[in-house]
Design a protein around this motif. Structure first.
Motif, mmCIF file in Angstrom:
data_model
loop_
_atom_site.group_PDB
_atom_site.id
_atom_site.type_symbol
_atom_site.label_atom_id
_atom_site.label_comp_id
_atom_site.label_asym_id
_atom_site.label_seq_id
_atom_site.Cartn_x
_atom_site.Cartn_y
_atom_site.Cartn_z
ATOM 1 N N GLY A 88 -1.140 12.676 -2.423
ATOM 2 C CA GLY A 88 -0.863 13.615 -3.498
ATOM 3 C C GLY A 88 -1.983 13.776 -4.504
ATOM 4 O O GLY A 88 -3.127 13.342 -4.284
ATOM 5 N N ARG A 89 -1.649 14.389 -5.632
ATOM 6 C CA ARG A 89 -2.597 14.628 -6.717
ATOM 7 C C ARG A 89 -1.951 14.241 -8.041
ATOM 8 O O ARG A 89 -0.723 14.207 -8.180
ATOM 9 N N THR A 136 0.830 -1.211 0.000
ATOM 10 C CA THR A 136 0.000 0.000 0.000
ATOM 11 C C THR A 136 0.859 1.253 0.000
ATOM 12 O O THR A 136 0.597 2.218 -0.728
ATOM 13 N N TRP A 137 1.893 1.247 0.817
ATOM 14 C CA TRP A 137 2.800 2.397 0.836
ATOM 15 C C TRP A 137 3.433 2.623 -0.534
ATOM 16 O O TRP A 137 3.410 3.731 -1.084
ATOM 17 N N GLY A 138 4.002 1.566 -1.114
ATOM 18 C CA GLY A 138 4.713 1.698 -2.373
ATOM 19 C C GLY A 138 3.816 2.061 -3.536
ATOM 20 O O GLY A 138 4.225 2.809 -4.435
ATOM 21 N N LYS A 139 2.595 1.559 -3.553
ATOM 22 C CA LYS A 139 1.695 1.821 -4.664
ATOM 23 C C LYS A 139 1.128 3.236 -4.631
ATOM 24 O O LYS A 139 1.038 3.902 -5.674
ATOM 25 N N PHE A 140 0.744 3.723 -3.458
ATOM 26 C CA PHE A 140 -0.012 4.973 -3.398
ATOM 27 C C PHE A 140 0.811 6.198 -2.997
ATOM 28 O O PHE A 140 0.287 7.310 -2.978
ATOM 29 N N VAL A 141 2.088 6.024 -2.661
ATOM 30 C CA VAL A 141 2.942 7.187 -2.429
ATOM 31 C C VAL A 141 3.036 7.964 -3.739
ATOM 32 O O VAL A 141 3.068 7.385 -4.826
ATOM 33 N N ASN A 142 3.024 9.293 -3.653
ATOM 34 C CA ASN A 142 3.050 10.166 -4.837
ATOM 35 C C ASN A 142 1.876 9.876 -5.761
ATOM 36 O O ASN A 142 1.968 10.016 -6.977
ATOM 37 N N CYS A 143 0.758 9.430 -5.155
ATOM 38 C CA CYS A 143 -0.483 9.168 -5.905
ATOM 39 C C CYS A 143 -0.269 8.134 -7.018
ATOM 40 O O CYS A 143 -0.879 8.197 -8.083
ATOM 41 N N GLY A 144 0.626 7.174 -6.751
ATOM 42 C CA GLY A 144 0.873 6.105 -7.723
ATOM 43 C C GLY A 144 1.768 6.491 -8.869
ATOM 44 O O GLY A 144 2.003 5.685 -9.785
#
Length: 509
Positions: free
Chosen positions: A283-284, A233-241
């Protein structure tokens, strides 16, 4: 003459003066770059906030912290990296100097990416400076605020002629690519990567292409799912993927699919609260065009988790989609957004087959407690890098080369690996004018005896007298000396005992 052509010519003239080659100059410029990052930290963070809605802490963690580490390592190790590297000799060259000398390539073009606009643009610049090159820096126009700060402030710290910053869009990039460079370093997608390689081919310019791809993440049924889901979850969604090495999709058996979704749901609640949209850590999407592209990938699917969006804020919620078929559009291209498809496989054999029949990814992630499963995944798949029981962490070590293979890129960087990538490794052999009789075997008239001598000498390599060999030689000498002293002591003691026993016998008798 275009502005871009003038910039490149000025950089080449500056390089040809030789001013970038002395190690003292390189270290000075690297320290100035470090000073730029520390003194302008606020400007950098504000620009990234406007571009990607990242917090100041996130910018430091994912952008500037790694850059500072790269610079520190380069300054500390530069003399070692740039020194001649001795190699093995043959009997024919036993009395000669034989070594590899790293030397600058010349003028390097660095084309950065927008998703991590500082890290992926300035990391190659660190090595370009360390290797003694001139470098033209082209930040991505998509992250426009970061590009503007880089253009305005970086020349206040680095030599303006050797390290110019060129901003602009597609036309400016195309004009730069028409110029002749000695190396091109591009980070981005494979579509543009092909155009860069095509342009470089006109001048036979070598390239480093750091591209992306669909990085798979296999979850074994016997693993600790709580830990696995938190790390994924951390790796996928950091910086909005929007990370090139983010897990692009999950492979797992049907029996654990729902548990994986639930584990991600609980982790998202822990990380971003009940509403990720209001979380300062989420993020966005970079712009409206990319927002529309990511949302289009969801057409026809019902999200098992997430799915909400707000076009006015370029917000897409962390989203998980279950039971995605292999032929779906979600599985045909890199997502580069906060969508996580789950594809079910029957077992490890099926997972390996699924990965191997597709293009080689930039990274592979494996979550398993079974050493046999891990060993098979490592042995039977290919990727740019691999991390077991975590995601993206191989990128954080500058001792490991980072790069792709096949469609995911060519070349490597990080630490010494980037230095070597942006250096020419010159083969050097320095002979004396004496011992001419050794060279006689090459001269005519040729005969069987001369050929036999050459064959014998060339097939008998000698170990180079490097530091490692020297240490072993000293160790062996010390050991031999110690052994000699020990044997001498034993003999003396034995001789003394013999003498004493003889005198006792004489007295007794």
């Amino acid at each position: 003459m275009s502005r871009e052509q003038l910039v490149v010519e000025r950089a080449r003239r500056a390089f040809q003066t030789g001013m970038s080659k002395p190690l003292k100059f390189r270290v000075h410029q690297l320290k100035n770059l470090h000073r730029f990052i520390t003194e302008r930290r606020k400007d950098i963070a504000d620009a990234v906030k406007k571009d990607l809605n990242k917090t100041e802490h996130s910018t430091e963690l994912f952008e500037t912290l790694g850059l500072e580490g790269e610079i520190d390592v380069a300054v500390e190790r530069l003399a070692e990296w740039a020194a001649p590297r001795p190699v093995e000799k043959s009997l024919l060259t036993i009395l000669d100097e034989v070594y590899i000398q790293p030397e600058p390539l010349g003028v390097v073009l660095i084309i950065g990416a927008w998703n991590y606009p500082w890290a992926v643009t300035l990391q190659p610049l660190v090595a370009a400076i360390a290797a003694g090159n001139a470098a033209v820096v082209k930040p991505s126009e998509v992250s426009s605020h970061s590009a503007k700060v880089m253009e305005e402030l970086l020349p206040l710290y680095l030599d303006k002629e050797l390290y110019p910053v060129v901003c602009g869009g597609v036309s400016e990039t195309q004009e730069l690519l028409r110029q002749r460079f000695d190396h091109i370093f591009y980070t981005g997608n494979s579509t543009v990567g092909k155009l860069v390689m095509e342009a470089a081919a006109r001048h036979l310019t070598p390239v480093t292409l750091e591209l992306g791809g669909k990085s798979p993440c296999y979850i074994d049924k016997d693993v600790d799912l709580r830990v696995a889901c938190r790390r994924i979850t951390w790796g996928k969604f950091v910086n909005c993927g929007q990370t090139c090495i983010a897990p692009d999709y999950i492979l797992c058996e049907p029996s654990i699919q729902n548990r994986v979704v639930e584990g991600i749901r609980q982790t998202l609640l822990e990380f971003y609260g009940p509403d990720p949209k209001s979380s300062p850590d989420y993020g966005r999407i970079i712009n409206q065009r990319h927002f529309n592209h990511v949302m289009a990938l969801l057409d026809g699917y019902t999200a098992a988790l997430g799915g909400q969006s707000d076009s006015s804020q370029r917000y897409i919620a962390p989203t998980v989609v279950k039971d995605v078929p292999p032929h779906a559009r979600l599985m045909q291209e890199e997502i580069f957004g906060p969508l996580l498809p789950i594809v079910t496989v029957s077992d490890i054999d099926d997972a390996i087959h699924f990965i191997s029949e597709r293009e080689k990814p930039l990274a592979i992630y494996v979550f398993s407690s079974n050493k046999k499963v891990i060993k098979r995944m490592l042995a039977e798949t290919t990727s740019g890098g691999v991390t077991v029981n975590d995601v993206m962490m191989h990128y954080t070590l500058n001792s490991l080369p980072f790069g792709g293979v096949g469609q995911s890129g060519t070349g490597r960087y990080h630490g010494k690996h980037t230095f070597d990538q942006l250096s020419h490794h010159r083969a050097c052999l320095v002979k004396s004018l004496g011992m001419e009789e050794v060279n006689m075997v090459w001269y005519p008239p040729q005969n069987h005896q001369k050929a036999r001598r050459v064959r014998l000498t060339m097939r008998t390599p000698l170990v180079d007298f490097s530091r490692k060999t020297y240490i072993w030689a000293v160790t062996a000498t010390v050991f031999a000396f110690g052994l000699l002293v020990t044997l001498t002591a034993i003999l003396l003691i034995a001789g003394g005992l013999n003498c004493t026993c003889w005198r006792v016998w004489q007295i007794w008798r």
